[in-house]
Design a protein around this motif. Sequence first.
Motif, PDB file in Angstrom:
ATOM      1  N   GLU A  78      74.122  67.353  24.069  1.00 53.87           N
ATOM      2  CA  GLU A  78      72.982  68.133  23.589  1.00 53.87           C
ATOM      3  C   GLU A  78      72.047  68.555  24.719  1.00 53.87           C
ATOM      4  O   GLU A  78      71.603  69.698  24.770  1.00 53.87           O
ATOM      5  CB  GLU A  78      72.197  67.340  22.539  1.00 53.87           C
ATOM      6  CG  GLU A  78      71.045  68.111  21.961  1.00 53.87           C
ATOM      7  CD  GLU A  78      70.253  67.313  20.941  1.00 53.87           C
ATOM      8  OE1 GLU A  78      69.525  67.940  20.168  1.00 53.87           O
ATOM      9  OE2 GLU A  78      70.358  66.085  20.919  1.00 53.87           O
ATOM     10  N   ALA A  79      71.740  67.648  25.640  1.00 57.93           N
ATOM     11  CA  ALA A  79      70.839  67.978  26.753  1.00 57.93           C
ATOM     12  C   ALA A  79      71.433  69.089  27.617  1.00 57.93           C
ATOM     13  O   ALA A  79      70.722  70.014  28.023  1.00 57.93           O
ATOM     14  CB  ALA A  79      70.550  66.735  27.589  1.00 57.93           C
ATOM     15  N   ASP A  80      72.748  69.003  27.882  1.00 57.12           N
ATOM     16  CA  ASP A  80      73.401  70.054  28.673  1.00 57.12           C
ATOM     17  C   ASP A  80      73.361  71.391  27.938  1.00 57.12           C
ATOM     18  O   ASP A  80      73.128  72.434  28.537  1.00 57.12           O
ATOM     19  CB  ASP A  80      74.855  69.692  28.968  1.00 57.12           C
ATOM     20  CG  ASP A  80      74.980  68.573  29.984  1.00 57.12           C
ATOM     21  OD1 ASP A  80      74.021  68.374  30.758  1.00 57.12           O
ATOM     22  OD2 ASP A  80      76.032  67.916  30.010  1.00 57.12           O
ATOM     23  N   TRP A  81      73.589  71.351  26.620  1.00 61.06           N
ATOM     24  CA  TRP A  81      73.568  72.577  25.822  1.00 61.06           C
ATOM     25  C   TRP A  81      72.177  73.204  25.850  1.00 61.06           C
ATOM     26  O   TRP A  81      72.030  74.412  26.034  1.00 61.06           O
ATOM     27  CB  TRP A  81      73.994  72.291  24.386  1.00 61.06           C
ATOM     28  CG  TRP A  81      73.960  73.516  23.547  1.00 61.06           C
ATOM     29  CD1 TRP A  81      74.930  74.454  23.433  1.00 61.06           C
ATOM     30  CD2 TRP A  81      72.885  73.967  22.724  1.00 61.06           C
ATOM     31  NE1 TRP A  81      74.531  75.459  22.589  1.00 61.06           N
ATOM     32  CE2 TRP A  81      73.278  75.175  22.134  1.00 61.06           C
ATOM     33  CE3 TRP A  81      71.633  73.455  22.422  1.00 61.06           C
ATOM     34  CZ2 TRP A  81      72.452  75.887  21.274  1.00 61.06           C
ATOM     35  CZ3 TRP A  81      70.810  74.157  21.559  1.00 61.06           C
ATOM     36  CH2 TRP A  81      71.230  75.358  21.000  1.00 61.06           C
ATOM     37  N   LYS A  82      71.136  72.391  25.684  1.00 66.25           N
ATOM     38  CA  LYS A  82      69.763  72.919  25.696  1.00 66.25           C
ATOM     39  C   LYS A  82      69.414  73.514  27.060  1.00 66.25           C
ATOM     40  O   LYS A  82      68.769  74.551  27.139  1.00 66.25           O
ATOM     41  CB  LYS A  82      68.769  71.830  25.309  1.00 66.25           C
ATOM     42  CG  LYS A  82      68.782  71.525  23.840  1.00 66.25           C
ATOM     43  CD  LYS A  82      67.730  70.499  23.487  1.00 66.25           C
ATOM     44  CE  LYS A  82      67.723  70.241  21.989  1.00 66.25           C
ATOM     45  NZ  LYS A  82      66.719  69.249  21.602  1.00 66.25           N
ATOM     46  N   ALA A  83      69.838  72.853  28.130  1.00 67.85           N
ATOM     47  CA  ALA A  83      69.568  73.372  29.473  1.00 67.85           C
ATOM     48  C   ALA A  83      70.272  74.712  29.679  1.00 67.85           C
ATOM     49  O   ALA A  83      69.686  75.656  30.216  1.00 67.85           O
ATOM     50  CB  ALA A  83      70.011  72.360  30.530  1.00 67.85           C
ATOM     51  N   ALA A  84      71.527  74.800  29.232  1.00 67.92           N
ATOM     52  CA  ALA A  84      72.261  76.067  29.364  1.00 67.92           C
ATOM     53  C   ALA A  84      71.609  77.154  28.521  1.00 67.92           C
ATOM     54  O   ALA A  84      71.496  78.305  28.948  1.00 67.92           O
ATOM     55  CB  ALA A  84      73.713  75.870  28.953  1.00 67.92           C
ATOM     56  N   HIS A  85      71.142  76.789  27.334  1.00 70.26           N
ATOM     57  CA  HIS A  85      70.479  77.761  26.459  1.00 70.26           C
ATOM     58  C   HIS A  85      69.179  78.278  27.095  1.00 70.26           C
ATOM     59  O   HIS A  85      68.899  79.478  27.065  1.00 70.26           O
ATOM     60  CB  HIS A  85      70.191  77.113  25.103  1.00 70.26           C
ATOM     61  CG  HIS A  85      69.554  78.034  24.128  1.00 70.26           C
ATOM     62  ND1 HIS A  85      70.236  79.085  23.548  1.00 70.26           N
ATOM     63  CD2 HIS A  85      68.292  78.078  23.636  1.00 70.26           C
ATOM     64  CE1 HIS A  85      69.429  79.721  22.736  1.00 70.26           C
ATOM     65  NE2 HIS A  85      68.245  79.135  22.780  1.00 70.26           N
ATOM     66  N   ARG A  86      68.396  77.364  27.689  1.00 73.16           N
ATOM     67  CA  ARG A  86      67.155  77.784  28.368  1.00 73.16           C
ATOM     68  C   ARG A  86      67.463  78.731  29.514  1.00 73.16           C
ATOM     69  O   ARG A  86      66.815  79.759  29.678  1.00 73.16           O
ATOM     70  CB  ARG A  86      66.402  76.557  28.899  1.00 73.16           C
ATOM     71  CG  ARG A  86      65.466  75.922  27.927  1.00 73.16           C
ATOM     72  CD  ARG A  86      64.540  74.922  28.619  1.00 73.16           C
ATOM     73  NE  ARG A  86      65.241  73.911  29.390  1.00 73.16           N
ATOM     74  CZ  ARG A  86      65.734  72.789  28.880  1.00 73.16           C
ATOM     75  NH1 ARG A  86      65.616  72.530  27.605  1.00 73.16           N
ATOM     76  NH2 ARG A  86      66.352  71.923  29.656  1.00 73.16           N
ATOM     77  N   ARG A  87      68.462  78.383  30.332  1.00 75.47           N
ATOM     78  CA  ARG A  87      68.824  79.236  31.469  1.00 75.47           C
ATOM     79  C   ARG A  87      69.283  80.607  30.987  1.00 75.47           C
ATOM     80  O   ARG A  87      68.965  81.621  31.584  1.00 75.47           O
ATOM     81  CB  ARG A  87      69.897  78.580  32.322  1.00 75.47           C
ATOM     82  CG  ARG A  87      69.408  77.307  33.016  1.00 75.47           C
ATOM     83  CD  ARG A  87      70.399  76.800  34.021  1.00 75.47           C
ATOM     84  NE  ARG A  87      70.527  77.647  35.186  1.00 75.47           N
ATOM     85  CZ  ARG A  87      69.671  77.695  36.203  1.00 75.47           C
ATOM     86  NH1 ARG A  87      68.599  76.949  36.181  1.00 75.47           N
ATOM     87  NH2 ARG A  87      69.887  78.486  37.226  1.00 75.47           N
TER      88      ARG A  87
END
Length: 111
Positions: A78-87
């Motif tokens: 989830e943390a990786d997904w959120k970071a990718a979504h923000r970027r």
Amino acid sequence: MLHETFGTAGPGVPLRAVLGRGPAGRALVQIADRAGDLLVVGAGRRGRLHRLVSPSVSRYCLAHAACPVLAVPPSPLEADWKAAHRRNALRLPLDTRHFTEETRATVPPER
């Protein structure tokens, strides 16, 4: 919607679709009111500010349900997904090298 999720074979356990109204925790506890029920809720990570503003549905269910409650933690991805979504939202380049390395480490080689 249950048939779309599980297909015609079903999940292998009896299910019933129910619509509840009211605060989420209270509505879920009222619906899953029999000892034979199993209430499955998400146990997401929440910061201090969010806990002060909004009560936890999973904590309410764990404290008040008459049936067993399964609190499912969020995926480690989830943390990786959120970071990718923000970027992506900020139109920043996405470096996927660490995703590839993690995937290579977890996927068994083909025979």
